[in-house]
Design an enzyme around this catalytic site. Structure first.
Site, PDB file in Angstrom:
ATOM      1  N   GLN A 103       7.884 -13.083  -9.667  1.00 26.47           N
ATOM      2  CA  GLN A 103       9.147 -13.818  -9.544  1.00 26.47           C
ATOM      3  C   GLN A 103       9.476 -13.880  -8.062  1.00 26.47           C
ATOM      4  OE1 GLN A 103      12.259 -11.931  -8.697  1.00 26.47           O
ATOM      5  NE2 GLN A 103      13.168 -13.937  -8.297  1.00 26.47           N
ATOM      6  N   SER A 108       9.577  -8.614 -10.464  1.00 27.83           N
ATOM      7  CA  SER A 108      10.668  -9.078  -9.606  1.00 27.83           C
ATOM      8  C   SER A 108      10.297  -8.935  -8.135  1.00 27.83           C
ATOM      9  CB  SER A 108      11.924  -8.246  -9.896  1.00 27.83           C
ATOM     10  OG  SER A 108      12.909  -8.461  -8.907  1.00 27.83           O
ATOM     11  N   GLY A 130      14.291  -9.325 -20.993  1.00 28.65           N
ATOM     12  CA  GLY A 130      14.824  -8.676 -19.799  1.00 28.65           C
ATOM     13  C   GLY A 130      15.291  -7.269 -20.073  1.00 28.65           C
ATOM     14  N   ARG A 131      16.538  -7.121 -20.513  1.00 33.00           N
ATOM     15  CA  ARG A 131      17.129  -5.778 -20.651  1.00 33.00           C
ATOM     16  C   ARG A 131      16.377  -4.851 -21.610  1.00 33.00           C
ATOM     17  NH1 ARG A 131      21.216  -9.515 -20.295  1.00 33.00           N
ATOM     18  NH2 ARG A 131      22.760  -9.296 -18.634  1.00 33.00           N
ATOM     19  N   THR A 187      12.856 -18.401  -8.764  1.00 32.11           N
ATOM     20  CA  THR A 187      14.190 -18.331  -9.375  1.00 32.11           C
ATOM     21  C   THR A 187      15.130 -19.273  -8.630  1.00 32.11           C
ATOM     22  OG1 THR A 187      13.821 -16.082 -10.107  1.00 32.11           O
ATOM     23  CG2 THR A 187      16.113 -16.785  -9.939  1.00 32.11           C
ATOM     24  N   LYS A 197      12.443 -20.981 -12.584  1.00 29.36           N
ATOM     25  CA  LYS A 197      13.169 -20.114 -13.523  1.00 29.36           C
ATOM     26  C   LYS A 197      14.663 -20.310 -13.329  1.00 29.36           C
ATOM     27  CE  LYS A 197      13.805 -15.200 -14.690  1.00 29.36           C
ATOM     28  NZ  LYS A 197      15.160 -14.896 -14.199  1.00 29.36           N
ATOM     29  N   HIS A 206      19.750 -16.362 -16.535  1.00 30.85           N
ATOM     30  CA  HIS A 206      19.670 -15.084 -15.828  1.00 30.85           C
ATOM     31  C   HIS A 206      20.328 -13.972 -16.661  1.00 30.85           C
ATOM     32  CE1 HIS A 206      18.726 -13.923 -11.477  1.00 30.85           C
ATOM     33  NE2 HIS A 206      19.114 -12.771 -12.003  1.00 30.85           N
ATOM     34  N   TYR A 226      12.085 -14.958  -4.873  1.00 27.70           N
ATOM     35  CA  TYR A 226      13.306 -15.430  -4.235  1.00 27.70           C
ATOM     36  C   TYR A 226      12.907 -15.981  -2.875  1.00 27.70           C
ATOM     37  CZ  TYR A 226      16.563 -13.281  -7.553  1.00 27.70           C
ATOM     38  OH  TYR A 226      17.283 -12.971  -8.671  1.00 27.70           O
ATOM     39  N   ARG A 275      24.077 -13.417 -16.075  1.00 31.83           N
ATOM     40  CA  ARG A 275      24.489 -12.616 -14.924  1.00 31.83           C
ATOM     41  C   ARG A 275      24.892 -13.450 -13.720  1.00 31.83           C
ATOM     42  NH1 ARG A 275      22.454  -7.376 -15.255  1.00 31.83           N
ATOM     43  NH2 ARG A 275      21.690  -7.188 -13.105  1.00 31.83           N
ATOM     44  N   GLY A 332      18.779 -13.063 -24.276  1.00 32.98           N
ATOM     45  CA  GLY A 332      19.270 -12.658 -25.584  1.00 32.98           C
ATOM     46  C   GLY A 332      18.221 -12.536 -26.674  1.00 32.98           C
ATOM     47  N   VAL A 333      16.963 -12.601 -26.310  1.00 31.97           N
ATOM     48  CA  VAL A 333      15.918 -12.460 -27.326  1.00 31.97           C
ATOM     49  C   VAL A 333      15.807 -10.981 -27.714  1.00 31.97           C
ATOM     50  CG1 VAL A 333      13.465 -12.745 -27.845  1.00 31.97           C
ATOM     51  CG2 VAL A 333      14.636 -14.430 -26.403  1.00 31.97           C
TER      52      VAL A 333
HETATM   53  C1  FMN Z   1      18.996  -5.646 -14.505  1.00 30.88           C
HETATM   54  C2  FMN Z   1      18.468  -7.046 -14.365  1.00 30.88           C
HETATM   55  C3  FMN Z   1      17.824  -7.418 -13.199  1.00 30.88           C
HETATM   56  C4  FMN Z   1      17.311  -8.698 -13.073  1.00 30.88           C
HETATM   57  N1  FMN Z   1      16.638  -9.006 -11.929  1.00 30.88           N
HETATM   58  C5  FMN Z   1      16.114 -10.239 -11.805  1.00 30.88           C
HETATM   59  C6  FMN Z   1      15.363 -10.579 -10.660  1.00 30.88           C
HETATM   60  O1  FMN Z   1      15.142  -9.771  -9.771  1.00 30.88           O
HETATM   61  N2  FMN Z   1      14.893 -11.841 -10.571  1.00 30.88           N
HETATM   62  C7  FMN Z   1      15.110 -12.780 -11.547  1.00 30.88           C
HETATM   63  O2  FMN Z   1      14.671 -13.915 -11.421  1.00 30.88           O
HETATM   64  N3  FMN Z   1      15.782 -12.459 -12.673  1.00 30.88           N
HETATM   65  C8  FMN Z   1      16.276 -11.224 -12.816  1.00 30.88           C
HETATM   66  N4  FMN Z   1      16.964 -10.911 -13.953  1.00 30.88           N
HETATM   67  C9  FMN Z   1      17.085 -11.895 -15.041  1.00 30.88           C
HETATM   68  C10 FMN Z   1      15.930 -11.745 -16.048  1.00 30.88           C
HETATM   69  O3  FMN Z   1      14.718 -12.177 -15.477  1.00 30.88           O
HETATM   70  C11 FMN Z   1      16.150 -12.572 -17.307  1.00 30.88           C
HETATM   71  O4  FMN Z   1      16.461 -13.902 -16.947  1.00 30.88           O
HETATM   72  C12 FMN Z   1      17.253 -12.027 -18.232  1.00 30.88           C
HETATM   73  O5  FMN Z   1      17.376 -10.631 -18.125  1.00 30.88           O
HETATM   74  C13 FMN Z   1      16.933 -12.398 -19.668  1.00 30.88           C
HETATM   75  O6  FMN Z   1      17.961 -12.038 -20.515  1.00 30.88           O
HETATM   76  P1  FMN Z   1      17.952 -10.688 -21.438  1.00 30.88           P
HETATM   77  O7  FMN Z   1      18.218  -9.550 -20.498  1.00 30.88           O
HETATM   78  O8  FMN Z   1      19.093 -10.956 -22.355  1.00 30.88           O
HETATM   79  O9  FMN Z   1      16.625 -10.581 -22.142  1.00 30.88           O
HETATM   80  C14 FMN Z   1      17.476  -9.626 -14.102  1.00 30.88           C
HETATM   81  C15 FMN Z   1      18.117  -9.253 -15.286  1.00 30.88           C
HETATM   82  C16 FMN Z   1      18.604  -7.974 -15.440  1.00 30.88           C
HETATM   83  C17 FMN Z   1      19.271  -7.574 -16.723  1.00 30.88           C
HETATM   84  O1  173 Z   2      20.537  -8.358 -10.591  1.00 30.40           O
HETATM   85  C1  173 Z   2      20.006  -9.436 -10.842  1.00 30.40           C
HETATM   86  O2  173 Z   2      20.233 -10.036 -11.906  1.00 30.40           O
HETATM   87  C2  173 Z   2      19.150 -10.059  -9.901  1.00 30.40           C
HETATM   88  O3  173 Z   2      18.544 -11.027 -10.230  1.00 30.40           O
HETATM   89  C3  173 Z   2      18.960  -9.606  -8.548  1.00 30.40           C
HETATM   90  C4  173 Z   2      19.101 -10.508  -7.534  1.00 30.40           C
HETATM   91  C5  173 Z   2      18.924 -10.095  -6.240  1.00 30.40           C
HETATM   92  C6  173 Z   2      18.588  -8.796  -5.963  1.00 30.40           C
HETATM   93  C7  173 Z   2      18.411  -7.906  -6.985  1.00 30.40           C
HETATM   94  C8  173 Z   2      18.590  -8.320  -8.288  1.00 30.40           C
END
Ligand code: FMN
Ligand code: 173
Length: 364
Positions: free
Chosen positions: A126, A105, A309-310, A154, A231, A255, A128, A258, A288-289
């Protein structure tokens, strides 16, 4: 002993502090999309073939131009040091140990350079796009100089989604941690909270450029010497524009539910996007994988690889590098078994015919 990926989450629910737990697990508003990301996998069935000699099953595949041991890779998640003191460094080491790809990230709590030092494995950044384009340009150049093999831009975050637990908790990055890729002036800004919002949403609003458009994709491509992926694509229309823009791949992502709530699950729109790009560029998926069978379904519907992700955060919290390695081993074994039981000895053997709708009634 953990038997599936959800066991790592249950452990985190008991042991991780609330600020971090809620930030990691939450989704936007009513979390309709969070639930849908899981449920939509369950509405698909696998159509197994038999008598296919599965005495040796290989999950080896290619990710852009690199060989990986498995199509299960690591999605970018921000601020991993809230889960474990070694944060992104531990994740990168686990990815290298299991010969898969880690996407770092932009908002990591370990710097691009420190992650590169920690692991020689395959890494993407990744990205921004910041209001300050020089900051953005420096991120791209630093990643390239550190050997990152691709940029995943993203495109679903012009502003941060509205995550109710973070608003109620007034989310803040613990004071001992920093957004490691930025100057100390930037770092100072995360934390505390504005009235009626999470500290993070305010930080994002101050830093990230909501004017981002297709012209900026061309600008990123003009700087990058490595492949650029988008993305956060969820429609055939945007998938076609992505091909026209000349990007090197798209990641079907909401995302993790989120950003905007009530968008479809990623597995439900994967085939639409896959058909729209018409073989021009690879399509990836996250969201959701949690099961080897989920991975199998995504590959059957056109994904070259999937990202977690999570689950990475829960595994990192459990046991750092070893925890992430154990989690990857678990879901990779589930994928290997799903392939064997469905009659696929290699990733290339997984086809569209291997999945169908759950309640499909054959015509008599
Ligand atoms: C805590 C958290 C932080 C994330 N931070 C970013 C991020 O900084 N940049 C980004 O493109 N996606 C971010 N994502 C999205 C993930 O890259 C991803 O799209 C998503 O978590 C996939 O779904 P899953 O958590 O169900 O596997 C974040 C997701 C979570 C849960
Ligand atoms: O929390 C997130 O899902 C995320 O993508 C994010 C976006 C900007 C700053 C930090 C995290």
């Amino acid at each position: 002993m953990f038997a599936c990926l959800d066991d790592f989450e249950r452990h985190a629910e008991r042991t991780l502090d609330r600020n971090a737990l809620d930030y990691y697990r939450s989704g936007a508003q009513d979390m309709v999309t969070v639930r849908e990301n899981r449920r939509a996998f369950d509405r698909l069935c696998i159509r197994p073939r038999v008598l296919r000699d599965v005495s040796s099953v290989s999950t080896v595949t290619r990710l852009l131009d690199h060989s990986v041991a498995s199509p299960i890779c690591i999605a970018p998640t921000a601020m991993q040091r809230m889960a474990h003191p070694e944060g992104e460094l531990a994740t990168a080491r686990a990815a290298e140990r299991r010969a898969t790809c880690m996407v770092l990230s932009s908002w990591s709590t370990a710097s691009i350079e420190d992650v590169a030092h920690a692991s020689a494995g395959l890494k993407w950044l990744q990205l921004y796009v910041y209001k300050d384009r020089e900051t953005t340009r420096r991120l791209i150049e630093r990643a390239q100089d550190s050997g990152f093999a691709a940029i995943a831009l993203t495109v679903d975050t012009p502003e941060l989604g509205r995550r109710l637990p973070d608003i109620r908790n007034r989310f803040r990055l613990p004071p001992h941690l920093t957004m490691a890729n930025f100057s100390s002036a930037d770092k100072a800004q995360v934390g505390g909270s504005e009235e009626g919002n999470s500290g993070l949403a305010a930080y994002v609003a101050s830093q990230i450029d909501p004017s981002l458009s297709w012209a900026d994709v061309a600008w990123v491509k003009s700087i990058a010497r490595v492949p650029v992926l988008l993305k956060g694509i969820l429609t055939a229309e945007d998938a076609r524009l992505a091909v026209q823009a000349g990007v090197d791949g798209v990641i079907v992502s909401n995302h993790g539910g989120r950003q905007i709530d009530s968008v479809p699950s990623t597995i439900a729109v994967l085939e639409e996007v896959f058909c729209a790009v018409n073989g021009a560029i690879p399509v990836f998926l996250d969201g959701g994988v949690r099961r080897g069978t989920d991975v199998f379904k995504a590959l059957a519907l056109g994904a070259r690889a999937v990202f977690l992700g999570r689950p990475v955060l829960w595994a990192l919290h459990y046991k750092g590098e070893d925890g992430v390695t154990e989690m990857l081993d678990l879901i990779n074994e589930e994928l290997r078994l799903a392939m064997a039981l469905a009659g696929c000895a290699s990733i290339a053997d997984i086809t569209r015919q291997h999945v169908g709708p759950l309640a499909h009634l054959p015509r008599l």
